[in-house]
Design an enzyme around this catalytic site. Sequence first.
Site, PDB file in Angstrom:
ATOM      1  N   SER A 235       0.899  -1.286   0.191  1.00 50.69           N
ATOM      2  CA  SER A 235      -0.009  -0.033   0.034  1.00 50.69           C
ATOM      3  C   SER A 235       0.779   1.222  -0.150  1.00 50.69           C
ATOM      4  O   SER A 235       1.766   1.408  -0.860  1.00 50.69           O
ATOM      5  CB  SER A 235      -0.999  -0.103   1.237  1.00 50.69           C
ATOM      6  OG  SER A 235      -2.081   0.769   0.890  1.00 50.69           O
TER       7      SER A 235
ATOM      8  N   ASP B  34      -8.332  -4.628  -6.246  1.00 53.65           N
ATOM      9  CA  ASP B  34      -7.852  -3.759  -5.215  1.00 53.65           C
ATOM     10  C   ASP B  34      -8.677  -2.469  -5.125  1.00 53.65           C
ATOM     11  O   ASP B  34      -8.624  -1.696  -5.956  1.00 53.65           O
ATOM     12  CB  ASP B  34      -6.437  -3.375  -5.360  1.00 53.65           C
ATOM     13  CG  ASP B  34      -5.802  -2.961  -3.878  1.00 53.65           C
ATOM     14  OD1 ASP B  34      -6.335  -2.288  -3.346  1.00 53.65           O
ATOM     15  OD2 ASP B  34      -4.596  -3.559  -3.748  1.00 53.65           O
TER      16      ASP B  34
ATOM     17  N   HIS C 283      -7.323  -6.004  -0.773  1.00 49.79           N
ATOM     18  CA  HIS C 283      -6.178  -4.948  -0.667  1.00 49.79           C
ATOM     19  C   HIS C 283      -5.086  -5.869  -0.794  1.00 49.79           C
ATOM     20  O   HIS C 283      -4.616  -6.188   0.482  1.00 49.79           O
ATOM     21  CB  HIS C 283      -6.429  -4.086   0.266  1.00 49.79           C
ATOM     22  CG  HIS C 283      -5.352  -2.772   0.482  1.00 49.79           C
ATOM     23  ND1 HIS C 283      -5.015  -2.189  -0.838  1.00 49.79           N
ATOM     24  CD2 HIS C 283      -4.980  -2.260   1.367  1.00 49.79           C
ATOM     25  CE1 HIS C 283      -3.837  -1.125  -0.770  1.00 49.79           C
ATOM     26  NE2 HIS C 283      -4.058  -1.291   0.705  1.00 49.79           N
TER      27      HIS C 283
END
Length: 522
Positions: A242, A460, A490
């Site tokens: 991320s 995602d 994610h």
Amino acid sequence: MPRFVRSAALAAAGVLVAGLAAGCGGSSDGDGGKDDAKPAPTGPEQSPKPDPSSTLPASLTTQKLGWGTCKATDGEPAPGSEWQCSTLKVPLDYEKPDGQTIDVALIRARSTGKGDRIGSLLFNFGGPGGSGVSMLPSFADMYSKLRERYDLVSFDPRGVGGSEGVRCRSDKETQAAESVDLTPDTPAEEAAYFKDAADFGAGCAKSSGKLLGHVSTVEAAQDMDVMRQVLGDKKLNYMGISYGTELGGVYAHLFPKKVGRLTLDAVVDPSADSVGHAKNQARGFQRALDNYLKSSGQDPKAGSQKIVRLLKRLDAEPLPATGDRKLNQSLALTGITVTLYSKQSWPALTRGLEQAEKGDGSALLQLADSYNERSPSGRYSTQSHSQRSISCRDDKARTTPAEAKERLADFRGISPVFGEFMGWDTAGWCHDWPVAGLHDSPDVSAPGAAPVLVVGNTGDPATPYEGARKMADELGKGVGVELTWKGEGHGAYGSGSDCVDGTVNDYLLDGRTPKDGKVCES
């Protein structure tokens, strides 16, 4: 005011479903990348150009770490005896390398020694603002294969948790702010929205002092190179998830000759400015919601409109929930959002929506509390404080309220459920922030670096798939290597694809870089 852009990769979803983080029960997707692999360069450096670490005093680059027993962190018990903790000293201001220093908290588990030790593998799990010290032990089982040849290492970036973290308001003030309408409909609500934003920034400045101006991603990347040197690694081996992908990309830009084996999973689009990120997120979460609705036999358009109607009712009259608390529109949206981080959390969304339609907001409120890291006793983590402080130091743009309102129709067109919140957030997040931002978008170009593995997941929500290709392209030809997983949630590694896990393991453990554009089916 929560923000979903670049949210902590594994924490947000992991708190919802027991065992979700391990996520290793999927079917095989193929050969793990061995048929199209090629060795990644790992040999000695060749005439490296001067880098930002060259001006640091030896007292920092050769410091000895005092590894010892880890203590309990705020809200988290101490990890087991296999874990060691320490602190690293780094400059507060890298333009004054001989000046004031700050401490960065580290954690590690030594290699199990089942293969030839490669060195350290550094992790950043996202945020910005995620605590690697508390998160790495929680997900260590996922990385057991990597631990055979690496010491697993993570850290709390500057401004986070144990690293002289930023704190901007009390728990009582945080709970009071949950009543602020994040999609204001009246002048009074708009005034309250922006006053809350200004008060938040003022609280950060009051408690943090000089530190607030030195929590940027660039400085965190420089800290990572000090870690590399002190840990005894010639090159940095790294897994960023991320926001950690942006941090890894910035590191590669600053230290291209120090890049070892870098994996970037759940990739932030480095070409997007703050408005672009908000639009990307609106698309990503709407896409994930549409996929959820399809999976439950609903028409995505009709299902989204049903949720919009629920949110409007909550805006007018919050629902009773746990104890004397109520579920308002903003908390409901947060509860919906957190379930979209993982397909395994979709049943929790079904339950939350069904209960809310029956007049009970407890389930969605519990989900919102998990995202906001609120304990049953009313204690909140400071991750949102760190997240906002870091992103507002990074992001140069300061969208005005008038500009945000002009874009609302565009945002609603992108996502009927999330668009309006994202649109207002472009102005509210860094409104009246006491420290200027540094750039519109980060520079991640890394000519001359070793190949960097960039992993994108087509489903995602938080870091939409398109960002992976943007990152690979911006890293540069021959540097960015894209791996695609046709999945949901994610992040890709550890989410059930043997193909993804095998390809990443081959790269990190054996230096086998897959062909750019490889695809792992769901």
